[in-house]
Design a protein around this motif. Structure first.
Motif: not given
Lengths: 526, 66, 185
Positions: A171-174, A179-180, A204-206
């Motif tokens: 999820s962090i990579m996602g 965001i990018t 905002i979720t990311a």
């Protein structure tokens, strides 16, 4: 938000590996989105089977089907699978499909990493599920994996910890990818304040995900070292403090519940304007409210642990903060309602699910405010009232949002209309059986039935039976959804580019089904 | 806002942030925000706003418990 | 390409942020302990101090029940008297006895527990074996005192209180290497 795009359908470079390798190697956001969605649906059925086993056991008082140890494993794994396997990947799937199409980008920012972040998930899920077959079985201390139980358990717990690590990394990579993509790859002219609401909520979720997922990773790492390397973070006998785990866990855990609901807010904020044929009422308020909810969600965590031992000043602080978070949430509900006000509404399946979402999510929100009141919470802590509350938020919130979005965008994804009659059947069956299952659990909780137990006192029998019947109806209705989706993929009426009359976002300027490559030349947003 | 000494801008951030916490913003005000505020200002403003919010809650709690 | 560079800048920032948050998770541990120490919650390993001249409330008698438990170590552990009656404000000393039944040296740490919960606020311990770890040689027997005062602020509807200790083995510890981590939050 009209857009000009010139899309050449015939791509010379459109050859990709076929068969299994296409899916293994793909870096296409649409392929990856599809895989995320199927993965989450499989996990949804897996977690659902666990839930049905739980409800079958609770159909009558006494022990009939599973033994208590296995029952505890089921409740724990049901929670972990549904949260990390079903709800979160489903939203990432939506993000993959929709965000590039909604902001006019050709693909996600880091296509290779996107592939990687998906393919971490199946091994993680297998690791988690195979913990059922090791000595000691799957984790059985509840999805919150509180010590001391989680420190004392067998190796199934280690497997779950590693699975959480991997899923967290995924999820962090996602999130970094999302965001990018949103920050850097918007079509010319699409300012932040012109972005569709779904894109905003995901942005905002990311951010929330990269904020709290590492904290969870830290917490489970501490558990792991406590279990295997003799550290004493949470081990009371060695001078640690199990309550500290609860603080760290819920510092992750409360933003996590907003991670699971904000993208649903986004989907509903797309669906309602489309079928009310009016622009979203108070778009800017919605953006501000979402940001506000995200910030506030980080300072209310301890309302999950009012009974864990806390000075009264702490209880009051978290109680006030929690009740105040209802304000921006209420603003959103009012905005959706105001969007529908005097709109020319039609009630296709996505709209039905969106309205069902608003209605039931509001109920879940209210029972949340009830639980926020310390004296009441002390009474209902760890009872079925809490179960009812968070299923109203997560099933009729997150899951209804997912269904709404799935029906809304299925024609765009497959090129075919889904079967509207069956879709409506799916909605009404889901709606009725959902309430049958969970509404009565409020009564059970208020009457004092504790959660996570395989047996109960006789006075709870009737409501439990109703709840179990509802659960089986609910579970079977989801097979209808599978049928509708399969039918829609295989054929059906041809969906026009602009499937819904009121659709205003960029994806509706693309043909249906959306071609493999879209917006290679960015559209210009006026 | 520290970097920007103009008083009007400070109040504008403060106003934007406090409306944001409530979750309501007029379209015209939003356009003004969008044209005048930078993301950095908004983020700093948001964090400071959150701190003030926490402080005032703590104060309220102290008041209630005494 | 320009976008690619811009993208990798954003990614780097977010990766750094992720690492910072991971470290923050661990930083919460000392932070939490500090908060507990500052607010005076849960300071199990430190002696309390008494008010200047404690008022002994001779009109009241509170029954204090003493309880002793062991968890997972081959010791015997008991108070020398199971209960006593004290005046609030009065300084009392009670004795506990612990015996190591095994033939190895074992480190134990006693963790107190009070009933009713609010006793914790009104119980001041001046000396206790629970303030430090206890190292018992094979078959050693030890008598250990607890000195405490129950403050006169104890609500008048509380007439019986229980002070309970549970001995835990300090995990993986041989006598030389491990010490309890001090004040724990």
């Amino acid at each position: 938000m009209a857009a000009v795009h010139d899309h050449d359908v015939a791509h010379a470079h459109d050859h990709h590996p076929s068969g299994m390798m296409r899916w293994m190697m793909t870096t296409n956001h649409k392929d990856i989105g599809t895989m995320y969605l199927w993965f989450s649906f499989i996990m949804f059925l897996t977690g659902g089977v666990m839930a049905l086993t739980i409800r079958a056991e609770l159909f009558q008082p006494g022990l009939q089907i599973v033994n208590p140890e296995f029952f505890n494993q089921l409740t724990t794994m049901h929670g972990l699978i549904m949260i990390f396997g079903a709800i979160m990947p489903a939203f990432v799937g939506f993000a993959n499909w929709q965000i590039p199409m909604m902001i006019g980008a050709p693909d996600m920012a880091f296509a290779r990493m996107n592939n990687w972040s998906f393919w971490l998930l199946p091994p993680a899920a297998l690791l988690l599920l195979s913990s059922f077959f090791v000595p000691g079985g799957a984790p059985a201390g509840g999805w919150t994996i509180y010590p001391p139980l989680s420190v004392q358990m067998g190796m199934g717990m280690d497997m779950a910890i590693f699975a959480i690590h991997i899923m967290g990394a995924s999820s962090i990579m996602g999130s970094i990818n999302i965001i990018t993509t949103i920050l850097n790859m918007r079509a010319p002219g699409m300012t932040l304040m012109k972005m569709p609401m779904f894109v905003w909520t995901w942005l905002i979720t990311a951010y929330l995900l990269v904020l709290v997922m590492p904290v969870l990773a830290g917490a489970v790492t501490m558990l792991l070292t406590d279990r295997n390397f003799g550290t004493n973070f949470f081990n009371a006998a060695g001078g640690g403090d199990p309550v500290m785990f609860q603080h760290i866990f819920w510092f992750f855990g409360h933003p996590e519940v907003y991670i699971m609901i904000l993208p649903a807010f986004g989907i509903v904020s797309e669906v309602i304007p489309t079928f009310a044929r009016k622009p979203l009422f108070g778009y800017s308020s919605m953006v501000y409210a979402t940001a506000s909810i995200a910030i506030l969600s980080c300072i209310v965590w301890a309302h999950h642990m009012f009974t864990a031992g806390m000075p009264v000043t702490g209880q009051l602080f978290f109680m006030y903060a929690t009740m105040l978070i209802a304000v921006p949430t209420g603003v959103k509900v009012f905005n959706w309602t105001a969007t529908m006000w005097r709109g020319s509404m039609t009630f296709e399946t996505p709209m039905l699910f969106a309205i069902g979402f608003i209605f039931l999510f509001t109920l879940g929100g209210f029972s949340g405010v009830v639980c926020a009141i310390v004296p009441i919470d002390i009474q209902v802590q760890d009872t079925y009232y809490v179960i009812a509350h968070f299923h109203y938020v997560l099933v009729s919130g997150a899951l209804f949002g997912i269904f709404s979005g799935a029906y809304y965008w299925l024609p765009k994804w497959t090129g075919h209309m889904y079967d509207e009659t069956l879709g409506k059947w799916h909605f009404w069956l889901t709606m009725i059986f959902f309430n049958l299952t969970f509404f009565v659990q409020h009564f059970l909780g208020l009457a004092g039935m504790p959660r996570r137990i395989p047996d109960y006192a006789l006075q709870f029998a009737d409501f439990n039976m109703i709840s179990s019947i509802g659960a089986f109806g609910f579970g079977l209705s989801q097979l209808l959804f599978l049928y509708i989706v399969l039918k829609c993929i295989r054929g059906g009426a041809k969906a026009p580019a602009k499937t819904w009359e009121g659709g205003k976002t960029l994806e509706w300027t693309l043909p249906s089904p959306a071609p493999y490559h879209t917006f290679e030349t960015p559209p210009v947003v006026r | 806002m520290e970097s920007n000494p103009r008083k009007a801008t400070f109040w504008q951030i403060a106003k934007a942030v406090s409306w944001a916490f409530f979750g309501v913003r007029k379209k015209s005000d939003l356009d003004m925000d969008a044209s005048m505020l930078t993301p950095k200002q908004v983020i700093i403003g948001g964090v400071v706003g959150a701190l003030i919010f926490v402080m005032s809650l703590i104060l309220l709690v102290k008041l209630v418990t005494n | 390409m320009n976008t690619i560079e811009a993208n990798s800048v954003v990614m780097k920032k977010l990766l750094i942020f992720t690492v910072v948050m991971f470290v923050f998770g661990f930083a919460l541990v000392p932070f939490y302990e500090k908060i507990c120490e500052v607010t005076g919650l849960n300071n199990l390993l430190q002696a309390d101090t008494l008010a200047e001249n404690p008022q002994v409330d001779t009109t009241r008698l509170v029954t204090v029940e003493l309880d002793a438990n062991i968890r997972g170590l081959p010791w015997q552990f008991k108070p020398l008297q199971s209960s006593l009656r004290v005046h609030p404000g009065e300084l009392v000393e009670v004795m506990y006895e612990v015996r190591n039944n095994s033939d190895r040296e074992i480190n134990g740490q006693a963790i107190p527990s009070y009933s009713p919960q609010l006793l914790a606020k009104h119980l001041k311990k001046l000396e206790c074996f629970c303030f430090s770890k206890q190292v018992l040689k094979p078959n050693e027997t030890r008598r250990m005192p607890v000195q405490f005062v129950i403050e006169s602020g104890l609500p008048t509807d509380v007439n019986t209180v229980t002070i309970s200790y549970t001995f835990f083995e300090l995990a993986g510890a041989t006598a030389a290497t491990s010490t309890p981590k001090g004040t724990q939050g």
